[in-house]
Scaffold this active site. Structure first.
Site, short mmCIF file in Angstrom:
data_model
loop_
_atom_site.label_atom_id
_atom_site.label_comp_id
_atom_site.label_asym_id
_atom_site.label_seq_id
_atom_site.Cartn_x
_atom_site.Cartn_y
_atom_site.Cartn_z
N GLN A 125 5.79 -12.03 27.35
CA GLN A 125 6.63 -10.89 27.70
C GLN A 125 6.53 -10.66 29.21
O GLN A 125 5.45 -10.41 29.75
CB GLN A 125 6.15 -9.64 26.96
CG GLN A 125 6.74 -8.34 27.41
CD GLN A 125 6.02 -7.16 26.79
OE1 GLN A 125 5.61 -7.21 25.64
NE2 GLN A 125 5.84 -6.10 27.56
N SER A 128 6.01 -6.49 33.82
CA SER A 128 5.36 -5.88 34.97
C SER A 128 5.59 -6.69 36.25
O SER A 128 5.69 -7.92 36.21
CB SER A 128 3.85 -5.75 34.73
OG SER A 128 3.59 -4.90 33.63
N GLU A 244 5.31 -3.10 20.94
CA GLU A 244 4.05 -3.49 21.59
C GLU A 244 2.96 -2.47 21.33
O GLU A 244 1.84 -2.81 20.96
CB GLU A 244 4.28 -3.65 23.09
CG GLU A 244 3.04 -4.01 23.87
CD GLU A 244 3.32 -4.13 25.35
OE1 GLU A 244 2.72 -5.01 25.99
OE2 GLU A 244 4.12 -3.35 25.89
#
Length: 406
Positions: A125, A128, A244
């Site tokens: 994923q 960030s 998540e």
């Protein structure tokens, strides 16, 4: 709430336990030296999938079992009880897969989902970024549409778990800087082996390198790999984020080694301490153990809601926030009881020391959103408190960058 198994749940638990015992040697244990070999881990997940123990709650048409959240919880409990190593594709199953299911095309379902469940492909994923901190919507990775309809992605991501092993990832990009920051985002599936993708591991204080930084240098992504509409990436990302946080702390499972392992450890070593220190240790263990149980049972409430057909909500943030705090408290207590011996005494994972385990857990305060972000989510979306003031409200993303001197 009745915490005993129903007859159907008891039958399912027996079936799961029988499968694990039948394949005991193939599944291995947490202390096995080969547990970090990704080929072994992929084969283990494929075996569990073939036995109906992976993707339990996923729809049958998506390659899953069409089961209930409680059935998945039972699988998790029995795998933990048997000390079976964790799934290598947990991020794919808990975060990427649900996003593809909800927002992907039928062709993406066919191409990706079953292979993800079997760990034929490992996923990561890519959210960030180093310049945006905990403000995900301030990301700067750009996706620019070309004349042939494909997209070229350029930018950097950071703290990407398992990127060094991943075959595919979901990446959130900025496709329009001239609208508000939450509106100009678009999500794609990206081939992690594509030209222009560079992965660099980040070494943690534990010595491990599960986190990575990822660079995209003009990476070509076909438009058919888009998830959701252009500019609708924030709504797509919320599906990922809620899934998540549920997978990390909202499903009735514990983060870290678990309260039972810590209690066993403390009971084995507390006799080596003086009487006054024994009393303090028991008090701290009691508080941490109660916190851990509270996290687990609060997760069962979330499971109940999902069993009724609800989507994972912001309440899952509370489970993740409390779970990481409880795990850190328990690991810190175990290390303090051992003192200097924690540097070489083997913990419940079988091959990591207690000090290693303590060193890993701060990273969990980043995964799935920092503690500060989760507190904001809980305050604003669960408790209904006023949101924090935002200097970038009502301006475009490009204008907010200019105002910040970026």
């Amino acid at each position: 709430m009745d915490f005993d198994d129903t007859p159907d749940e008891a039958a399912w638990r027996a079936k799961v336990r029988a499968f694990i015992e039948e394949h005991r040697e193939e599944l291995g244990r947490r202390g096995d030296e080969q547990r970090f070999d990704d080929r072994v881990a992929r084969a283990r997940q494929a075996l569990l999938y073939d036995g109906g123990l992976v993707g339990v709650t996923w729809p049958v048409e998506a390659g899953g079992q069409g089961g209930t959240p409680m059935q998945q919880a039972i699988v998790d409990q029995e795998l933990a009880r048997a000390e079976v190593p964790g799934l290598i594709n947990l991020i794919g199953i808990g975060m990427c897969g649900p996003t593809v299911i909800h927002h992907g095309s039928p062709e993406q379902h066919r191409r990706y989902l079953k292979r993800l469940l079997r760990a034929d492909d490992v996923w990561c994923q890519l959210f960030s970024e180093p310049a945006s901190g905990s403000d995900l919507a301030a990301l700067r990775t750009r996706a620019v549409r070309t004349e042939d309809g494909s997209w070229r992605i350029s930018g950097q991501k950071v703290w990407t778990t398992l990127a060094h092993l991943a075959d595919h990832g979901i990446v959130l990009t900025r496709t329009d800087p001239d609208v508000a920051k939450h509106r100009g985002l678009t999500m794609f599936v990206v081939d992690m082996k594509a030209p222009g993708v560079t992965v660099r591991p980040l070494r943690q204080m534990s010595g491990g390198a599960d986190f990575n930084e990822v660079f995209f240098d003009d990476v070509v992504v076909p438009d058919e790999e888009r998830l959701g509409d252009v500019g609708d990436g924030w709504r797509v990302a919320l599906t990922t984020l809620m899934s998540e946080r549920l997978s990390l702390g909202g499903g009735g499972t514990e983060i870290g080694v678990g309260s039972a392992a810590i209690a066993e450890h403390v009971a084995r070593h507390v006799g080596d301490l003086s009487a006054d220190r024994q009393a303090l240790v028991r008090q701290e263990l009691g508080r941490a153990y109660v916190d851990s149980l509270g996290t687990r049972y609060t997760g069962y409430r979330q499971l109940s809601a999902i069993s009724r057909g609800d989507l994972p909500g912001p309440e899952a943030s509370a489970g993740k926030l409390a779970g990481t705090r409880s795990a850190r408290d328990l690991a810190d207590l175990a290390v303090r009881v051992l003192g200097e011996h924690a540097a070489y005494a083997v913990g419940p994972s079988g091959s990591s020391t207690w000090q290693d385990l303590q060193a890993v857990l701060p990273g969990m305060a980043i995964a799935g959103g920092t503690d500060q972000v989760l507190r904001n989510v809980i305050g604003e979306r669960v408790l209904g408190l006023p949101p924090e003031p935002r200097a970038d409200k009502g301006v475009t993303f490009r204008e907010s960058l200019a105002a910040a001197g970026a």
